[in-house]
Write an enzyme that holds these catalytic residues in place. Structure first.
Site, PDB file in Angstrom:
ATOM      1  N   THR B 132       0.818  -1.201   0.000  1.00 51.70           N
ATOM      2  CA  THR B 132       0.000   0.000   0.000  1.00 51.70           C
ATOM      3  C   THR B 132       0.861   1.264   0.000  1.00 51.70           C
ATOM      4  O   THR B 132       0.630   2.192  -0.774  1.00 51.70           O
ATOM      5  CB  THR B 132      -0.939   0.000   1.222  1.00 51.70           C
ATOM      6  OG1 THR B 132      -1.790  -1.150   1.120  1.00 51.70           O
ATOM      7  CG2 THR B 132      -1.802   1.247   1.256  1.00 51.70           C
ATOM      8  N   TYR B 173      -1.722  -4.433 -27.290  1.00 56.40           N
ATOM      9  CA  TYR B 173      -2.390  -5.124 -26.180  1.00 56.40           C
ATOM     10  C   TYR B 173      -3.812  -5.476 -26.637  1.00 56.40           C
ATOM     11  O   TYR B 173      -4.705  -4.643 -26.601  1.00 56.40           O
ATOM     12  CB  TYR B 173      -2.421  -4.188 -24.966  1.00 56.40           C
ATOM     13  CG  TYR B 173      -2.613  -4.848 -23.625  1.00 56.40           C
ATOM     14  CD1 TYR B 173      -3.208  -6.109 -23.498  1.00 56.40           C
ATOM     15  CD2 TYR B 173      -2.193  -4.203 -22.470  1.00 56.40           C
ATOM     16  CE1 TYR B 173      -3.379  -6.694 -22.255  1.00 56.40           C
ATOM     17  CE2 TYR B 173      -2.354  -4.784 -21.212  1.00 56.40           C
ATOM     18  CZ  TYR B 173      -2.952  -6.022 -21.113  1.00 56.40           C
ATOM     19  OH  TYR B 173      -3.133  -6.596 -19.879  1.00 56.40           O
ATOM     20  N   LYS B 215       0.405  -8.728 -27.325  1.00 54.89           N
ATOM     21  CA  LYS B 215      -0.043  -9.401 -26.108  1.00 54.89           C
ATOM     22  C   LYS B 215      -1.548  -9.588 -26.161  1.00 54.89           C
ATOM     23  O   LYS B 215      -2.281  -8.658 -26.491  1.00 54.89           O
ATOM     24  CB  LYS B 215       0.325  -8.561 -24.885  1.00 54.89           C
ATOM     25  CG  LYS B 215      -0.386  -9.008 -23.599  1.00 54.89           C
ATOM     26  CD  LYS B 215       0.112  -8.274 -22.369  1.00 54.89           C
ATOM     27  CE  LYS B 215      -0.729  -8.644 -21.145  1.00 54.89           C
ATOM     28  NZ  LYS B 215      -0.128  -8.161 -19.898  1.00 54.89           N
ATOM     29  N   LYS B 217      -4.823 -10.390 -23.834  1.00 50.65           N
ATOM     30  CA  LYS B 217      -5.431 -10.590 -22.524  1.00 50.65           C
ATOM     31  C   LYS B 217      -6.378 -11.782 -22.633  1.00 50.65           C
ATOM     32  O   LYS B 217      -7.382 -11.734 -23.355  1.00 50.65           O
ATOM     33  CB  LYS B 217      -6.213  -9.335 -22.119  1.00 50.65           C
ATOM     34  CG  LYS B 217      -7.038  -9.462 -20.856  1.00 50.65           C
ATOM     35  CD  LYS B 217      -6.193  -9.756 -19.640  1.00 50.65           C
ATOM     36  CE  LYS B 217      -5.401  -8.534 -19.216  1.00 50.65           C
ATOM     37  NZ  LYS B 217      -4.518  -8.812 -18.054  1.00 50.65           N
ATOM     38  N   ASP B 245      -1.953 -13.609 -21.482  1.00 50.82           N
ATOM     39  CA  ASP B 245      -2.050 -13.344 -20.043  1.00 50.82           C
ATOM     40  C   ASP B 245      -3.470 -13.612 -19.562  1.00 50.82           C
ATOM     41  O   ASP B 245      -4.336 -12.742 -19.657  1.00 50.82           O
ATOM     42  CB  ASP B 245      -1.680 -11.877 -19.781  1.00 50.82           C
ATOM     43  CG  ASP B 245      -1.995 -11.451 -18.354  1.00 50.82           C
ATOM     44  OD1 ASP B 245      -2.118 -12.341 -17.477  1.00 50.82           O
ATOM     45  OD2 ASP B 245      -2.102 -10.234 -18.113  1.00 50.82           O
ATOM     46  N   ASN B 293       2.745 -10.270 -13.108  1.00 49.34           N
ATOM     47  CA  ASN B 293       2.520  -9.037 -12.363  1.00 49.34           C
ATOM     48  C   ASN B 293       1.500  -9.313 -11.259  1.00 49.34           C
ATOM     49  O   ASN B 293       0.862  -8.401 -10.755  1.00 49.34           O
ATOM     50  CB  ASN B 293       1.999  -7.913 -13.258  1.00 49.34           C
ATOM     51  CG  ASN B 293       0.649  -8.231 -13.847  1.00 49.34           C
ATOM     52  OD1 ASN B 293       0.594  -9.028 -14.787  1.00 49.34           O
ATOM     53  ND2 ASN B 293      -0.428  -7.662 -13.320  1.00 49.34           N
ATOM     54  N   HIS B 344       4.312  -3.778 -16.988  1.00 49.54           N
ATOM     55  CA  HIS B 344       2.868  -3.952 -16.894  1.00 49.54           C
ATOM     56  C   HIS B 344       2.153  -2.619 -17.097  1.00 49.54           C
ATOM     57  O   HIS B 344       2.730  -1.560 -16.900  1.00 49.54           O
ATOM     58  CB  HIS B 344       2.565  -4.519 -15.501  1.00 49.54           C
ATOM     59  CG  HIS B 344       1.121  -4.532 -15.123  1.00 49.54           C
ATOM     60  ND1 HIS B 344       0.553  -3.608 -14.263  1.00 49.54           N
ATOM     61  CD2 HIS B 344       0.132  -5.365 -15.479  1.00 49.54           C
ATOM     62  CE1 HIS B 344      -0.725  -3.894 -14.107  1.00 49.54           C
ATOM     63  NE2 HIS B 344      -1.009  -4.950 -14.827  1.00 49.54           N
ATOM     64  N   ARG B 428     -13.343   0.666  -9.224  1.00 42.93           N
ATOM     65  CA  ARG B 428     -13.369  -0.236 -10.370  1.00 42.93           C
ATOM     66  C   ARG B 428     -14.049  -1.538  -9.975  1.00 42.93           C
ATOM     67  O   ARG B 428     -13.756  -2.114  -8.943  1.00 42.93           O
ATOM     68  CB  ARG B 428     -11.945  -0.493 -10.835  1.00 42.93           C
ATOM     69  CG  ARG B 428     -11.894  -1.442 -11.999  1.00 42.93           C
ATOM     70  CD  ARG B 428     -10.504  -1.570 -12.561  1.00 42.93           C
ATOM     71  NE  ARG B 428     -10.510  -2.628 -13.564  1.00 42.93           N
ATOM     72  CZ  ARG B 428      -9.489  -2.919 -14.335  1.00 42.93           C
ATOM     73  NH1 ARG B 428      -8.365  -2.236 -14.240  1.00 42.93           N
ATOM     74  NH2 ARG B 428      -9.580  -3.896 -15.217  1.00 42.93           N
TER      75      ARG B 428
END
Lengths: 448, 448
Positions: B132, B173, B215, B217, B245, B293, B344, B428
């Site tokens: 944090t 991406y 990449k 996702k 990923d 990550n 990342h 989110r």
């Protein structure tokens, strides 16, 4: 505010020698002069920066070779400096890469190479192996930071994230020693060959400098005598943290026995035995942390040491870890892996003391008083203008002026360079010097 | 040249929202707006610096709390900034520390907290746990470096040891995505729900930006379909390095099977499964490097990962590793321990892109094209003055002006802040948003 580049235009490497007392260690005794190299980096913008490093011949050759590669590099581009140094540091230029070894005791390439148990190149079989490129890089990186600081009017500590302390504690570094160099009058310190004389040495050095921690360079006499010395120091200085460093002179069994005897007396036991495997065996058996500047002296040794839990404290040293920024990385690595952090010293002058002080000031997890050989140096023997660095209550105030905060004294540099030329020493050889006194001396560890 | 202090006088933290397409991942789908917080640090000398970070409510509360502690600190003293942030970052201010989780897929504190397999604080049982204090520190450290650079007329890369490359490569991406947000018209990208549509997406993004690596996702569809997509991409782009990923969506057995099927096809397999132990089992069985990550997101996780040989590539991210200097330490740690290094990304704006580019430029051992969500952002949705950052042949030229090299557009900031206030999103919640579409959706890994 627009800033113009500060490109490296000239690099000067000057070997110097300064008087050194006959300090004993497990591979021999300090010669009458200690060697250093002074690095001056000059930019096309008219700024200059200072670095200090080992002065052995093979290292000097590499410094000169590296210096030639640096023309035109902006002093803020220390990674480019590192790249160029690395490209030439590991090739040619002498061959025996460890003549300026990290450990002050194992700084003696030739004699150990001559030892029948070790290979002839001065490298193989050694208990330590710092990275040649990092040793060569260090003084150039420090000089670049000195120039950066001067360019922006900031102390070097600000370039390292800012000082987290305004004074840096150093330790009283005790040595067994002869009264004087053979054939010379006794020096001002006199002999320290038993516990009583060591305690007297400690009393004088502590009274004069105010040190609040004490380190004994051991590995000179049988361990029982050195344990007795530590116990005598404990009696005389009940509140000073104590350490002993025999530079790997002891077997695992001897190390364990000494560790048990000094339970509760010393804050850490430094390099009792050689090698990560041996240190790991000692670490499992003794109650105190083990410290090292011998078996973890380069980044690629950290992993094994961590996996083996061989050491609990790393003695950093920007002279062989590749400068101040890489030493801060080491500090972070130690923090990451739960290792303590202290600082190692060789015989050094004021440029190194300034750099060590800035680094220590900007390293939050430095948990111990730093080593320094400073008291063993004649005050007159230095290359920096006096007055910038002073010990008060065992600590040096972090310089707050631009850069390192020390200025080169050109007359003094010329004098110490003359001393280098006339002293006849071009490589540190503690063992060879000791053998003039005891021809059959064999420093091969373990000695006990 | 004398430099005066640049002491922090004011810190502004402004939450913003920008439009985001319905990009799918293994925990759900991106909501119509992505959140960020823009940090402005202003000094008593009249300089200002920028930082960008997550915009979730709990993180915002911590940012505000930390900001209050920074008054009077010299921007060169980033270690003092870190100390003050750490002193307040881990206390109070929301409680559920991971609502702004490092991984974009696991950024969803609430839904995962609601999952019966996980604890109610949004932390426990999570596969990742960045520190944090480091997440809170990051934007302040970046802003301090921005000011340092402006103060001395140097790019931030110079403050990190100097750029070792003048352009930074990013990857294309790719995301599975819906045609548009539910209830809205299809967006400009349209649907990508099978291999053909993904290839079309890739063709468009590669043609437009010139990316030289790709990449995907994953973790959205059954692995067979995602393997088929990778093979289709390989056919369409024979020379582009490929990665996939799934954000830990697969079991160890599934991960191993996919790894075997993609032997020789992908450059690394990113977070196929959750946790260091699982990753280690996969790593022993598959031919390609594993990247993460998720299971290595803080320094105290590196040791175990190294000991288990669980990952071969770490995806750094200055937003959760504590800023640019600490990310460079991570790079050195990776170098020390023989780990590869990539970068990342979360959905981000121009301040982050500038910071990522300076960091990548000054990181010699960065061995892969960096991730970025940049193409998914509307060009008009940003807080920086346009023009400073552009993609050419898949790379961004490293800004050479002072500091980060980007300037705040106050009108744009105000517009995106209004968007934040009106969009109704404060945390989110990819899973919650997806559940409106499929009420019984359970993202708990392994999904396959």
């Amino acid at each position: 505010m627009a800033e113009y580049p500060h490109r490296i235009q000239d690099v000067r490497v000057t070997p110097v020698a300064f008087r050194d007392p006959p300090l004993l260690n497990t591979v021999g005794v300090h010669e009458p002069f200690a060697l250093r190299a002074i690095v001056e980096v000059v930019t096309d913008s008219g700024l200059s920066g200072l670095g200090e490093t080992y002065g052995d011949a093979a290292h000097l050759a590499r410094l000169h070779k590296a210096a030639l590669q640096l023309t035109g590099v902006d002093v803020w581009h220390t990674q480019e400096v590192a790249r160029r140094v690395a490209a030439v540091a590991d090739t040619g230029a002498g061959g025996h890469g460890m003549s300026e070894l990290a450990s002050e005791s194992f700084n003696a390439g030739r004699p150990r190479a001559a030892s029948p148990s070790l290979r002839g190149d001065g490298m193989s079989g050694m208990v330590t192996g710092s990275r040649t490129a990092d040793r060569v890089l260090s003084p150039f990186e420090v000089a670049c930071l000195d120039i950066q600081g001067k360019a922006i009017g900031r102390p070097v500590s600000d370039l390292l994230g800012g000082a987290v302390r305004d004074r840096v504690d150093y330790s009283a570094y005790l040595f067994y020693k002869w009264a004087g160099h053979p054939g010379a009058e006794p020096d001002e310190w006199g002999a320290a060959l038993d516990p009583d004389q060591l305690v007297a040495q400690a009393r004088r050095i502590v009274d004069e400098y105010g040190f609040t921690a004490i380190k004994l360079k051991g590995g000179v006499f049988p361990p029982e005598q050195e344990v007795a010395a530590i116990l005598a120091l404990r009696e005389e200085f009940p509140d000073h943290p104590l350490r002993i460093d025999p530079n790997g002179a002891w077997s695992v069994a001897t190390s364990v026995r000494v560790g048990e005897e000094l339970d509760g007396v010393i804050e850490y036991l430094e390099d009792p035995t050689t090698g990560i495997a041996g240190m790991a065996r000692v670490a499992r058996a003794v109650p105190m942390p083990l410290a090292t500047n011998m078996c973890v002296v380069a980044f690629d040794q950290v992993r094994t040491a961590v996996e083996e839990d061989a050491v609990q404290v790393v003695l950093s040293d920007h002279h062989f870890w590749g400068g101040l920024n890489r030493s801060r990385v080491l500090a972070s690595v130690c923090d990451t892996f739960g290792l303590g952090l202290s600082m190692h010293s060789n015989s050094h002058l004021g440029i190194s003391l300034a750099a060590m002080t800035h680094l220590a000031a900007a390293t939050p997890n430095l948990g111990y008083a730093c080593d320094t050989h400073w008291p063993w140096k004649h005050a007159a023997d230095d290359v920096v203008v006096p007055g910038a660095l002073a010990f008060v209550r065992g600590a040096v105030a972090v310089p707050t002026g631009p850069g390192l905060g020390v200025a080169l004294d050109r007359d003094a540099l010329a004098r110490l360079h003359e001393q280098y030329l006339s002293c006849g020493i071009t490589e540190r050889d503690d063992t060879g010097y000791y053998r003039r006194h005891a021809t059959d001396f064999d420093p091969t560890p373990p000695r006990w």
